[in-house]
Each structure stands twice: as structure tokens, then as C-alpha cells.
Scaffold this motif. Structure first.
Motif, PDB file in Angstrom:
ATOM      1  N   PRO A   1      46.250  30.458  48.562  1.00 55.93           N
ATOM      2  CA  PRO A   1      45.544  30.427  49.847  1.00 55.93           C
ATOM      3  C   PRO A   1      44.553  29.285  49.990  1.00 55.93           C
ATOM      4  O   PRO A   1      44.366  28.773  51.101  1.00 55.93           O
ATOM      5  N   ASP A   2      43.915  28.882  48.907  1.00 58.64           N
ATOM      6  CA  ASP A   2      42.907  27.821  49.026  1.00 58.64           C
ATOM      7  C   ASP A   2      43.527  26.525  49.538  1.00 58.64           C
ATOM      8  O   ASP A   2      43.022  25.902  50.483  1.00 58.64           O
ATOM      9  N   THR A   3      44.641  26.112  48.920  1.00 58.75           N
ATOM     10  CA  THR A   3      45.302  24.884  49.359  1.00 58.75           C
ATOM     11  C   THR A   3      45.898  25.057  50.753  1.00 58.75           C
ATOM     12  O   THR A   3      45.806  24.158  51.603  1.00 58.75           O
ATOM     13  N   TYR A   4      46.496  26.215  50.987  1.00 58.44           N
ATOM     14  CA  TYR A   4      47.163  26.494  52.263  1.00 58.44           C
ATOM     15  C   TYR A   4      46.178  26.408  53.429  1.00 58.44           C
ATOM     16  O   TYR A   4      46.396  25.670  54.399  1.00 58.44           O
ATOM     17  N   PHE A   5      45.073  27.137  53.316  1.00 60.42           N
ATOM     18  CA  PHE A   5      44.130  27.180  54.438  1.00 60.42           C
ATOM     19  C   PHE A   5      43.294  25.912  54.532  1.00 60.42           C
ATOM     20  O   PHE A   5      42.927  25.499  55.637  1.00 60.42           O
ATOM     21  N   ASP A   6      43.003  25.277  53.409  1.00 64.44           N
ATOM     22  CA  ASP A   6      42.325  23.972  53.471  1.00 64.44           C
ATOM     23  C   ASP A   6      43.170  22.978  54.264  1.00 64.44           C
ATOM     24  O   ASP A   6      42.648  22.190  55.065  1.00 64.44           O
ATOM     25  N   GLY A   7      44.497  23.025  54.044  1.00 68.15           N
ATOM     26  CA  GLY A   7      45.397  22.131  54.767  1.00 68.15           C
ATOM     27  C   GLY A   7      45.373  22.392  56.262  1.00 68.15           C
ATOM     28  O   GLY A   7      45.295  21.458  57.069  1.00 68.15           O
ATOM     29  N   ILE A   8      45.435  23.673  56.646  1.00 68.26           N
ATOM     30  CA  ILE A   8      45.428  24.024  58.067  1.00 68.26           C
ATOM     31  C   ILE A   8      44.097  23.665  58.715  1.00 68.26           C
ATOM     32  O   ILE A   8      44.052  23.032  59.778  1.00 68.26           O
ATOM     33  N   ILE A   9      43.003  24.056  58.076  1.00 72.77           N
ATOM     34  CA  ILE A   9      41.672  23.832  58.650  1.00 72.77           C
ATOM     35  C   ILE A   9      41.383  22.343  58.812  1.00 72.77           C
ATOM     36  O   ILE A   9      40.910  21.896  59.869  1.00 72.77           O
ATOM     37  N   SER A  10      41.679  21.565  57.785  1.00 73.30           N
ATOM     38  CA  SER A  10      41.445  20.119  57.858  1.00 73.30           C
ATOM     39  C   SER A  10      42.265  19.488  58.970  1.00 73.30           C
ATOM     40  O   SER A  10      41.770  18.638  59.735  1.00 73.30           O
ATOM     41  N   PHE A  11      43.526  19.897  59.069  1.00 76.53           N
ATOM     42  CA  PHE A  11      44.411  19.343  60.097  1.00 76.53           C
ATOM     43  C   PHE A  11      43.893  19.660  61.496  1.00 76.53           C
ATOM     44  O   PHE A  11      43.757  18.762  62.342  1.00 76.53           O
ATOM     45  N   VAL A  12      43.614  20.935  61.753  1.00 73.68           N
ATOM     46  CA  VAL A  12      43.166  21.339  63.087  1.00 73.68           C
ATOM     47  C   VAL A  12      41.873  20.620  63.469  1.00 73.68           C
ATOM     48  O   VAL A  12      41.740  20.106  64.586  1.00 73.68           O
TER      49      VAL A  12
END
Length: 353
Positions: free
Chosen positions: A334-345
Motif C-alpha cells: 500500500p505505501d508504494t501504491y498510494f504514494d504513486g496515486i497521491i503524487s500523480f493526482v
């Protein structure tokens, strides 16, 4: 001496009084900052009394039906519509988004597609086409007031197919596109499963699976047992079955097997030839997508992570993030997954992408 003592005591009280006022002022400022956010404020909205739930009417060639949506949070600048997998899955696969996105004040919207558990179920195979589902997403977008200045579309697995198809027709409505755990070609997906993932299984297990598939004996309980214990725990969610989160358990409990088998086939070990998605491939059309796009893959996924990285280079404005998880990498990394989404958005929102 007495006068000096009294002066000293007076100064102490004055200092304490100032400190107390400063403390109260700081607390007031903190309280004002906390209450200034309207992220959790649903007051005055049409869906306040339902807690963010809206059953949206969808017009189809076979009549009007309703689909389930639930708004989480309130941010008119960053709104993410979630497209679940399957087909026939549910929004429950995104069950842990509540643990990550609210702190970033990113609004996200759960949505069960037609014939999924929380939505109407006309159970008509003529409605089970990517083209019809694309029009459904467009109707949901319009009903929710999503537009090019705030609309991010996230599709995972089958939802990734749907998101790509939507972008290829309606990308002018999008601010950002996130493809999670889905390649742009089912033949490539099948090839990866058969040539890379299959040989990783113990040979006796692989042979038994292939024998059952050759006989088309998919209803055999042994088939599901082999996949669940030897394949799913490696490439769907990398946890022992007894540790799978409740939301994923509910996803499997609520899965609509009829639409799933019709479009995808009986397992995640490739899509069978009889399924309607068996020849789906938009690889050569990725270059048409100009919307900022995140390709979110996983090292142990059923989808080739290198292919997903390649997809990010094919779209006009892409980025790739590869987690150390599997098909449900929102749970096993989850850390990598959500970091990716949050940074992108946030990067797209502030114009730095």
C-alpha cells in the motif's frame, strides 16, 4: 525587600498570563486550521442524508437501471472515480482507500457497475460490452458533475480496460487517468500467464491445472483450490488466504459469476477463448491518449510489469510506478501504491506533471 518580592511576584503572574494567552491563541489557530477544511463537510449537498450514496439512473438499450455510487470526502478540485475489476466485481476491492486518501483530502467515489452487487442486475448479456459500459461511465460522470478540471479516472484490472476505452472516446472530459494492474492487450496478458507465470508453479500443480482446463472442467472444486492456494496467493494478493482483508473476501462473495465468466472466463489464469474479452487489444492506440496518465503495475502481478512501463512511454504524457505487490497491490504494497496515486493526482492538480 518586601517591595522587591511583590514586584517579582507581579512579573511572574504577568508572564504566566501572557504565556496562557499565547497558548490559547495557538490553540485557537490550530482549531481554526482544523475546522477550515470542508473535506468532511457534506452539509447542504444532495447526498448528505444518504451519507454520500447516490443511485444513478443509467439509460441502456434495454431500459433504465440504477447503479450504486458513494462519494467519500469533498474536494471539488481532485475527484477520483473508481472502476472495479471483474467484470462483475464490486467497489469493495478498494476497501482500504479510506486509510490513505482522506488524509490527503483527495475525494474519491465508489461505484458498482451495472450487474454488480450493489447496483441493479438486469442480467442481460447484450448489455455486457465494453462499448455499453463506456457509455455507463459517461452517464455516471455527468450525474456526479465531474469535468475536465477535476475528474480523475482510476480503473483496476477489468476496470483498467474500461478506463482505457473511456479515455480513447472521452478523454476531453478527463484531468487524469490511472490504469492499475491492467495491460493494454489480453493476448499479451495470456502470453505472460502461460509463458512466465505458469512455469513458476510446481510442475505437478501446473500439469493438474492444465489437465482440468483441457477438459473445461472449471466447476471442479479442485480447480479453484489449486488456483487459490498456489496462484492467487502469489499473484492476486500475496498473503495467506486466512489473512486476506474482509473487503477482499466480500469482493469474492459478491462477485457476479455470470458476467465474469461471460466476459473474462472462469479464472485469473488467463482469459479463455470463449470469453468476449479474449481478443481485446488497444496497444496500438495508446499513442492517442494525451491525458496525463499513470500506469500502476506490480512486480508479482498477473500483468507484466515491464509491459505496463512500456505503456507509460506510449501515451503522450505518461508515468509508471511499479510496486512490490501483486494484482491487489493496494493491499500487499500500500505505501508504494498510494504514494504513486497521491503524487500523480497532486502533480497534475498543481500543473507540475
Amino acid at each position: 525587600m518586601k517591595t522587591q518580592v511583590l514586584c517579582f511576584i507581579s512579573l511572574c503572574f504577568l508572564a504566566l498570563s501572557c504565556a496562557d494567552k499565547n497558548s490559547q491563541s495557538a490553540e485557537t489557530e490550530i482549531e481554526e486550521n482544523v475546522t477550515a477544511s470542508s473535506y468532511f463537510d457534506y452539509s447542504g449537498s444532495d447526498d448528505q442524508w444518504t451519507g454520500g450514496v447516490r443511485m444513478i439512473p443509467i439509460e441502456t438499450p434495454k431500459g433504465t437501471f440504477k447503479v450504486y455510487t458513494k462519494r467519500m470526502g469533498n474536494n471539488p478540485k481532485m475527484r477520483v472515480l473508481l472502476l472495479h475489476g471483474g467484470p462483475g466485481g464490486t467497489h469493495e476491492q478498494f476497501g482500504n482507500f479510506e486509510g490513505y486518501l482522506p488524509d490527503e483530502e483527495i475525494e474519491y467515489i465508489y461505484y458498482d457497475q451495472l450487474d454488480s452487487y450493489y447496483s441493479d442486475k438486469p442480467n442481460d448479456p447484450s448489455l455486457w460490452t465494453t462499448e455499453r459500459f463506456v457509455e455507463e461511465v459517461e452517464q455516471v460522470r455527468q450525474a456526479l458533475g465531474l469535468h475536465k478540471d477535476n475528474f480523475y479516472l482510476l480503473g483496476q484490472s477489468w476496470g483498467g480496460i474500461l478506463a482505457l476505452e473511456y479515455a480513447l472516446k472521452y478523454q476531453d472530459n478527463l484531468k487524469g487517468l490511472i490504469i492499475s494492474n491492467m495491460v493494454a492487450s489480453v493476448p499479451e496478458y495470456n502470453k505472460y500467464a502461460q509463458e512466465v507465470l505458469g512455469p513458476q508453479l510446481p510442475q505437478e500443480i501446473l500439469k493438474e491445472i492444465q489437465h482440468i482446463e483441457a477438459d473445461k472442467d472449471y466447476a471442479n472444486p479442485r480447480y479453484e483450490e489449486l488456483l487459490m492456494t498456489h496462484f492467487y496467493t502469489e499473484h492476486i494478493l500475496r498473503l495467506p488466504l486466512e489473512k486476506w482483508p474482509k473487503s477482499i473476501q466480500l469482493l469474492f462473495e459478491h462477485l457476479n459469476p455470470e458476467i465474469y465468466v461471460y466476459m473474462q472466463g472462469p479464472s485469473e489464469f488467463g482469459i479463455i477463448e470463449e470469453a468476449t474479452l479474449s481478443d481485446w487489444d488497444v496497444s496500438d492506440r495508446l499513442k492517442e491518449i494525451k491525458t496525463p496518465t499513470l500506469m500502476l503495475g506490480a512486480k508479482h502481478d498477473t500483468m507484466d510489469p515491464e509491459y505496463m512501463e512500456w505503456m507509460a512511454t506510449e501515451v503522450q504524457n505518461g508515468r509508471s510506478v511499479i510496486t512490490n505487490g501483486s494484482h491487489a497491490s493496494q493491499f500487499d504494497d500500500p505505501d508504494t501504491y498510494f504514494d504513486g496515486i497521491i503524487s500523480f493526482v497532486k502533480d497534475v492538480d498543481n500543473g507540475s506533471f
